[in-house]
Design a protein around this motif. Structure first.
Motif, PDB file in Angstrom:
ATOM      1  N   THR A   1       0.854  -1.187   0.000  1.00 16.02           N
ATOM      2  CA  THR A   1       0.000   0.000   0.000  1.00 16.02           C
ATOM      3  C   THR A   1       0.893   1.241   0.000  1.00 16.02           C
ATOM      4  N   PRO A   2       0.346   2.405  -0.332  1.00 10.76           N
ATOM      5  CA  PRO A   2       1.148   3.632  -0.218  1.00 10.76           C
ATOM      6  C   PRO A   2       1.603   3.843   1.222  1.00 10.76           C
ATOM      7  N   GLY A   3       2.751   4.494   1.382  1.00 11.95           N
ATOM      8  CA  GLY A   3       3.256   4.760   2.725  1.00 11.95           C
ATOM      9  C   GLY A   3       2.340   5.659   3.524  1.00 11.95           C
ATOM     10  N   LYS A   4       1.652   6.551   2.838  1.00 11.72           N
ATOM     11  CA  LYS A   4       0.668   7.435   3.467  1.00 11.72           C
ATOM     12  C   LYS A   4      -0.555   7.496   2.560  1.00 11.72           C
ATOM     13  N   PRO A   5      -1.732   7.706   3.131  1.00 13.86           N
ATOM     14  CA  PRO A   5      -2.937   7.758   2.289  1.00 13.86           C
ATOM     15  C   PRO A   5      -2.936   8.979   1.379  1.00 13.86           C
ATOM     16  N   TYR A   6      -3.620   8.851   0.253  1.00 20.46           N
ATOM     17  CA  TYR A   6      -3.828   9.983  -0.637  1.00 20.46           C
ATOM     18  C   TYR A   6      -4.949  10.853  -0.078  1.00 20.46           C
ATOM     19  N   GLY A   7      -5.003  12.100  -0.549  1.00 18.28           N
ATOM     20  CA  GLY A   7      -5.991  13.040  -0.035  1.00 18.28           C
ATOM     21  C   GLY A   7      -7.069  13.379  -1.039  1.00 18.28           C
ATOM     22  N   ALA A   8      -7.740  14.513  -0.800  1.00 21.95           N
ATOM     23  CA  ALA A   8      -8.918  14.891  -1.580  1.00 21.95           C
ATOM     24  C   ALA A   8      -8.574  15.668  -2.843  1.00 21.95           C
ATOM     25  N   LEU A   9      -7.327  16.093  -3.001  1.00 22.51           N
ATOM     26  CA  LEU A   9      -6.967  16.901  -4.160  1.00 22.51           C
ATOM     27  C   LEU A   9      -6.847  16.035  -5.412  1.00 22.51           C
ATOM     28  N   SER A  10      -7.262  16.583  -6.537  1.00 26.14           N
ATOM     29  CA  SER A  10      -7.162  15.835  -7.793  1.00 26.14           C
ATOM     30  C   SER A  10      -5.710  15.560  -8.164  1.00 26.14           C
ATOM     31  N   SER A  11      -4.785  16.369  -7.647  1.00 25.49           N
ATOM     32  CA  SER A  11      -3.370  16.157  -7.941  1.00 25.49           C
ATOM     33  C   SER A  11      -2.857  14.835  -7.375  1.00 25.49           C
ATOM     34  N   CYS A  12      -3.575  14.277  -6.397  1.00 19.03           N
ATOM     35  CA  CYS A  12      -3.164  12.985  -5.832  1.00 19.03           C
ATOM     36  C   CYS A  12      -3.188  11.885  -6.888  1.00 19.03           C
ATOM     37  N   PHE A  13      -4.071  12.028  -7.875  1.00 20.28           N
ATOM     38  CA  PHE A  13      -4.140  11.016  -8.927  1.00 20.28           C
ATOM     39  C   PHE A  13      -2.835  10.940  -9.717  1.00 20.28           C
ATOM     40  N   ASN A  14      -2.077  12.029  -9.703  1.00 26.90           N
ATOM     41  CA  ASN A  14      -0.847  12.072 -10.493  1.00 26.90           C
ATOM     42  C   ASN A  14       0.263  11.200  -9.921  1.00 26.90           C
ATOM     43  N   VAL A  15       0.145  10.797  -8.660  1.00 32.94           N
ATOM     44  CA  VAL A  15       1.235  10.044  -8.025  1.00 32.94           C
ATOM     45  C   VAL A  15       0.881   8.577  -7.795  1.00 32.94           C
ATOM     46  N   VAL A  16      -0.348   8.183  -8.108  1.00 36.11           N
ATOM     47  CA  VAL A  16      -0.766   6.802  -7.848  1.00 36.11           C
ATOM     48  C   VAL A  16       0.064   5.818  -8.663  1.00 36.11           C
TER      49      VAL A  16
END
Length: 274
Positions: free
Chosen positions: A105-120
């Motif tokens: 899993t990711p080391g930390k959860p993703y957040g609500a910003l659409s920019s989070c999709f860029n790092v998945v």
């Protein structure tokens, strides 16, 4: 996968003493938590993916592929990084039911910003590379729901024998060695469910028929040590399986959410549940 806590699991006979208490107080606890939190608002939306990988051993000269039972060895190293860095890592690693499976899993959860999709995708790639760097040249990670030869003869590396009489699974096809041994939950779960049912798991999948399939298609399990239980449970024209490993030994992609409030959580659940 659920939370794995350290401790000594109970046998089915020990568990039965507390079953009614756990059922009753589990419901009471849920109701109290629900009433305490049902009106809470404005939590931050958090989410993350959980990818389950299989470790595969190839023998190119013999043209074979087998599940590689080295998850515990890999996780010992991977999880130590998390302890050394106090959780400040790109990925978290956890065991799964199979001794050939690991979950990242990711080391930390993703957040609500659409920019989070860029790092998945980048994080998924980093996870795969982190494990791949630890593998031998003839080993690889596989993201596939079910390993095609699961339960067939010699499907593990190193080879492992089944024990239909004295093992936790009592399976004709799925050896205990293929179950993750680094935490007592998995074999205890398999043993307790079998003891609660009073019999092994029964799975019958309709066979895919072609011109070479006998009619009826009936398997003989005598050479595998069947005492008659498998013969009685197996249906004609079906593939018979007898262990939890044929379900929990499969892999999947999961996504976990923390919604902003309970209404949003219900909407997410209704939209995403199959």
């Amino acid at each position: 996968m659920g939370l794995l806590s350290e401790g000594s699991p109970l046998t089915w006979e020990e568990t039965k003493k507390y079953a009614d208490y756990v059922r009753e107080h589990g419901v009471i606890q849920f109701i109290k938590i629900y009433h305490r939190l049902k009106d809470r608002q404005n939590d931050c939306l958090k989410w993350g993916d959980e990818v389950e990988y299989m470790v595969i051993k190839f023998d190119h000269s013999k043209k074979t592929a087998k599940v590689c039972l080295k998850a515990e060895k890999l996780l010992t190293v991977l999880m130590e990084k998390e302890k050394e860095n106090h959780g400040d890592v790109k990925a978290l690693w956890r065991p799964e039911f199979g001794a050939y499976m690991i979950e990242g899993t990711p080391g930390k959860p993703y957040g609500a910003l659409s920019s989070c999709f860029n790092v998945v995708e980048a994080n998924m790639r980093a996870r795969r590379l982190e494990v791949t760097d630890m593998l031998e040249s003839d080993e690889s990670l596989l993201c596939l729901t079910s390993f095609p030869r699961l339960g067939c003869a010699e499907f593990t590396f190193p080879p492992a024998n089944t024990d239909p009489k004295g093992s936790a699974l009592r399976s004709l096809f799925f050896p205990d060695a293929a179950v993750y041994g680094g935490h007592p939950r998995f074999k205890t779960l398999a043993r307790n469910i079998r003891q609660r049912r009073g019999r092994k798991v029964i799975i019958n999948v309709p066979i895919y028929r072609d011109q070479n399939t006998s009619d009826p298609f009936v398997e003989d399990f005598t050479n595998l040590g069947d005492d008659g239980e498998a013969a009685a449970a197996a249906l004609p024209n079906h593939v018979y399986m007898d262990a939890m490993g044929f379900g929990m030994g499969c892999s999947c992609l999961q996504v976990t959410f923390q919604a902003c409030n309970i209404n949003e959580a219900r909407t997410l659940y209704d939209q995403l549940a199959p």
